[in-house]
Design a protein around this motif. Structure first.
Motif, PDB file in Angstrom:
ATOM      1  N   ASP A  42     -20.527  38.028 -37.071  1.00  0.00           N
ATOM      2  CA  ASP A  42     -21.372  36.892 -36.690  1.00  0.00           C
ATOM      3  C   ASP A  42     -20.711  36.069 -35.583  1.00  0.00           C
ATOM      4  N   PHE A  82     -27.122  29.077 -35.602  1.00  0.00           N
ATOM      5  CA  PHE A  82     -26.974  30.289 -36.406  1.00  0.00           C
ATOM      6  C   PHE A  82     -26.895  29.936 -37.888  1.00  0.00           C
ATOM      7  N   LYS A  85     -30.280  28.825 -39.163  1.00  0.00           N
ATOM      8  CA  LYS A  85     -31.233  29.941 -39.281  1.00  0.00           C
ATOM      9  C   LYS A  85     -30.904  30.825 -40.470  1.00  0.00           C
ATOM     10  N   GLU A  86     -29.655  31.076 -40.645  1.00  0.00           N
ATOM     11  CA  GLU A  86     -29.254  31.965 -41.732  1.00  0.00           C
ATOM     12  C   GLU A  86     -29.278  31.256 -43.076  1.00  0.00           C
ATOM     13  N   ARG A  88     -27.202  30.321 -45.208  1.00  0.00           N
ATOM     14  CA  ARG A  88     -26.439  30.944 -46.285  1.00  0.00           C
ATOM     15  C   ARG A  88     -25.033  30.361 -46.259  1.00  0.00           C
TER      16      ARG A  88
END
Length: 177
Positions: A42, A82, A85-86, A88
């Protein structure tokens, strides 16, 4: 290496000049991305997106001397996007972190770095960003304020709060016993 001249050449389409500019900040960009996402792949994706964005928007850079802070700003916003969006939770791969640290540094520094890495996870993203810019990229309060579009007073208060949040966490660690 004169950054201003390289930026001017890169703005005119000189790809070699752009590559030299990027190579001067490559390690900091990757490490900063990694500190946000805690995942090698990532971090590389964010790094590549940052380079592409910088390449395509280099002509908008008004002050060539501020290339480094400009590209770091792009990376930080790419990293935060990022994460959003993820949505997590990212965890540190302790074995990789330990292997990387042991290959580069002394045992005392390894213990300290692992404490910092663990403590860093407990900070809010806005505090992580300010700590990274201040202590890793060695930027002034004014430069951080310009990058994040915050007033200088806000940067100072966020920095102070981040330090206060880190202090008890780090004191509990074995490095300070």
């Amino acid at each position: 290496m004169d950054v201003e001249k390289l930026v001017q050449k890169a703005k005119k389409g000189n790809d070699e000049a752009f590559e030299l500019l990027v190579s001067s900040v490559r390690n900091k960009l990757y490490r900063t991305a990694y500190s946000y996402v805690r995942n090698e792949q990532d971090a590389l994706d964010i790094y590549q997106e940052t380079i592409y964005k910088a390449y395509t928007s280099l002509k908008t850079l008004k002050n060539p001397a501020s290339f480094q802070s400009w590209i770091i700003k792009i990376l930080i916003f790419k990293s935060i996007d990022f994460i959003r969006k993820e949505s997590r939770h990212f965890t540190t791969d302790d074995e990789k972190l330990f292997a990387e640290l042991i290959s580069n540094e002394s045992v005392d520094y390894i213990a300290h770095s692992m404490d910092l890495s663990e403590a860093f996870k407990f900070l809010e993203p806005k505090y992580q960003t300010i700590i990274l810019l201040r202590y890793y990229h060695d930027l002034s309060i004014r430069e951080i304020a310009n990058i994040l579009n915050y007033p200088e007073g806000t940067v100072k208060s966020h920095l102070s709060r981040a330090q206060k949040e880190l202090r008890p966490i780090l004191k509990e660690g074995y490095f300070y016993e």
